[in-house]
Motif scaffolding. Structure first.
Motif, short mmCIF file in Angstrom:
data_model
loop_
_atom_site.label_atom_id
_atom_site.label_comp_id
_atom_site.label_asym_id
_atom_site.label_seq_id
_atom_site.Cartn_x
_atom_site.Cartn_y
_atom_site.Cartn_z
N ALA A 83 1.48 30.72 11.99
CA ALA A 83 2.29 30.48 10.79
C ALA A 83 2.91 29.10 10.89
CB ALA A 83 3.38 31.54 10.65
N LEU A 84 3.07 28.46 9.75
CA LEU A 84 3.65 27.14 9.69
C LEU A 84 5.12 27.22 9.31
CD1 LEU A 84 0.90 25.08 7.80
CD2 LEU A 84 1.21 25.35 10.26
N LEU B 28 9.57 23.50 1.20
CA LEU B 28 10.38 24.42 0.43
C LEU B 28 10.63 23.84 -0.96
CD1 LEU B 28 13.07 25.40 3.10
CD2 LEU B 28 10.93 26.59 2.55
N ASP B 29 10.81 24.72 -1.93
CA ASP B 29 11.14 24.28 -3.29
C ASP B 29 12.65 24.05 -3.35
OD1 ASP B 29 11.75 24.04 -6.02
OD2 ASP B 29 10.07 25.32 -6.59
N ALA C 218 15.79 33.46 13.49
CA ALA C 218 15.97 32.05 13.14
C ALA C 218 17.42 31.60 13.23
CB ALA C 218 15.44 31.80 11.72
N GLY C 219 18.33 32.53 13.43
CA GLY C 219 19.75 32.16 13.56
C GLY C 219 20.36 31.66 12.27
N LEU C 220 19.88 32.13 11.12
CA LEU C 220 20.42 31.70 9.84
C LEU C 220 21.39 32.75 9.31
CD1 LEU C 220 20.39 29.60 7.58
CD2 LEU C 220 18.52 30.88 6.50
N LEU D 190 15.73 28.08 7.83
CA LEU D 190 15.14 28.85 6.74
C LEU D 190 13.62 28.79 6.80
CD1 LEU D 190 15.23 30.46 4.13
CD2 LEU D 190 15.55 28.31 2.87
N SER D 191 13.05 27.61 7.03
CA SER D 191 11.60 27.48 7.12
C SER D 191 11.05 28.33 8.26
CB SER D 191 11.21 26.01 7.33
OG SER D 191 11.50 25.24 6.19
N VAL D 192 11.74 28.33 9.38
CA VAL D 192 11.31 29.13 10.52
C VAL D 192 11.40 30.62 10.19
CG1 VAL D 192 11.91 29.81 12.88
CG2 VAL D 192 11.83 27.38 12.26
N ALA D 193 12.48 31.02 9.53
CA ALA D 193 12.63 32.43 9.14
C ALA D 193 11.50 32.87 8.22
CB ALA D 193 13.98 32.65 8.46
#
Length: 326
Positions: free
Chosen positions: A84-85, A94-95, A143-145, A169-172
């Motif tokens: 996964a990226l 992200l938008d 992701a720690g978000l 967020l991207s990692v999550a």
């Protein structure tokens, strides 16, 4: 959410050549499952190309590699399914207009639509909703978000996030699918020293949980497996990266256009492999389902607008409503 067993990564003499020369060449590496691998080098030295090659998104020109026991370039589609990226500019952006909650609901929807079995789709709505929430909550924890710490909680727009929060967020989003291999580009870009330390601590924790992590950076942290790229051409641009993806298969003219698209936002990822190199043992129905999975992961929001019947606006609205996280 349980962390999956990571994928071992082995490469020998790996190289990718484009119209302007070699993006990288003679790359050798060995990483055990659950390793943190830092792809180190200056901007334009082929770091992103190597990242995409090792996740099955670009076809190499020479050498060979194995990811989770799957050989590259012969099993690119299979490698894409276990990887996964995270943030990769031009590929998984992200938008900025969408909120954090919208991104999370959308990814959970796509994950269920394209990666779930027919039996799973027929389960009661309450079960599907509970599973989606569990996936989201588990990914956020890894992701720690902390949504409560954001300016408008889950309704915070991406454009209002700090750089480190956007990275989390991207990692999550990537972790929602439970990948065995996580790829992150520009890990230390535009981060203060303190934020950079937090970013590496995050990736170390994910690797310690069992997921192999590939991270592009200008300076590798201590304790990481370091892979260097060799710069033999002038520093490239995003357009150059696209050209390299297409040129990697000059020997097969029918493949080149597909690889060009796979470098940015593939629309037919599985078709990038020649018929004689595809997963021959895979039934046509499964191959088609996996193709849609790859499209959803790389194109994100655009996948919802494709011509697949499963992603009509009516179906999406129904599935999004089920998550109950508006």
């Amino acid at each position: 959410m349980e962390s999956p067993h990571g994928a071992a990564v082995v490469a020998k003499g790996l190289g990718l050549k484009g119209p302007r020369g070699w993006a990288f060449r003679s790359v050798d590496m060995t990483a055990e499952p659950g390793s943190l691998v830092a792809i180190e080098g200056p901007s334009g030295s082929g770091r992103t190309c190597l990242l995409l090659a090792l996740t099955g998104r670009m076809r190499v020109s020479e050498g060979h590699a194995e990811v989770g026991g799957l050989p590259l370039p012969h099993k690119m589609a299979a490698v894409r399914r276990i990887s996964a990226l995270g943030p990769v500019p031009g590929v998984s952006d992200l938008d900025p207009a969408l909120t954090v909650a919208e991104h999370l609901r959308e990814r959970a929807l796509l994950q269920r639509r394209f990666d779930g079995s027919l039996r799973a789709l027929l389960r009661p709505r309450t079960e599907r909703t509970a599973e989606a929430r569990a996936r989201i909550d588990g990914a956020l924890e890894l992701a720690g978000l902390d949504l409560a710490a954001l300016p408008k909680r889950e309704r915070t727009a991406v454009r209002d996030l700090e750089r480190l929060e956007e990275l989390r967020l991207s990692v999550a989003l990537a972790l929602i699918g439970g990948p065995r291999l996580l790829a992150v580009d520009d890990t230390d870009l535009k981060l203060s020293d303190a934020d950079r330390d937090e970013a590496w601590a995050l990736l170390r924790a994910i690797a310690a949980g069992g997921t192999t992590v590939l991270a592009v950076c200008s300076q590798a942290p201590e304790g990481a497996t370091v892979v260097h790229t060799t710069e033999e051409t002038p520093a490239g641009t995003p357009a150059d990266t696209t050209e390299l993806a297409g040129a990697a298969d000059d020997a097969d003219d029918t493949d080149a256009p597909e690889e060009v698209r796979s470098a940015q936002a593939p629309e037919h990822a599985d078709e990038a492999e020649p018929d004689d190199q595809a997963d021959a043992d895979e039934p046509a129905e499964q191959a088609d389902a996996h193709e849609r999975t790859d499209q959803a992961e790389l194109t994100g929001r655009d996948a919802e607008q494709s011509n697949h019947k499963d992603t009509t606006e009516e179906g999406a609205a129904d599935a999004l409503a089920e998550t109950g996280r508006a």
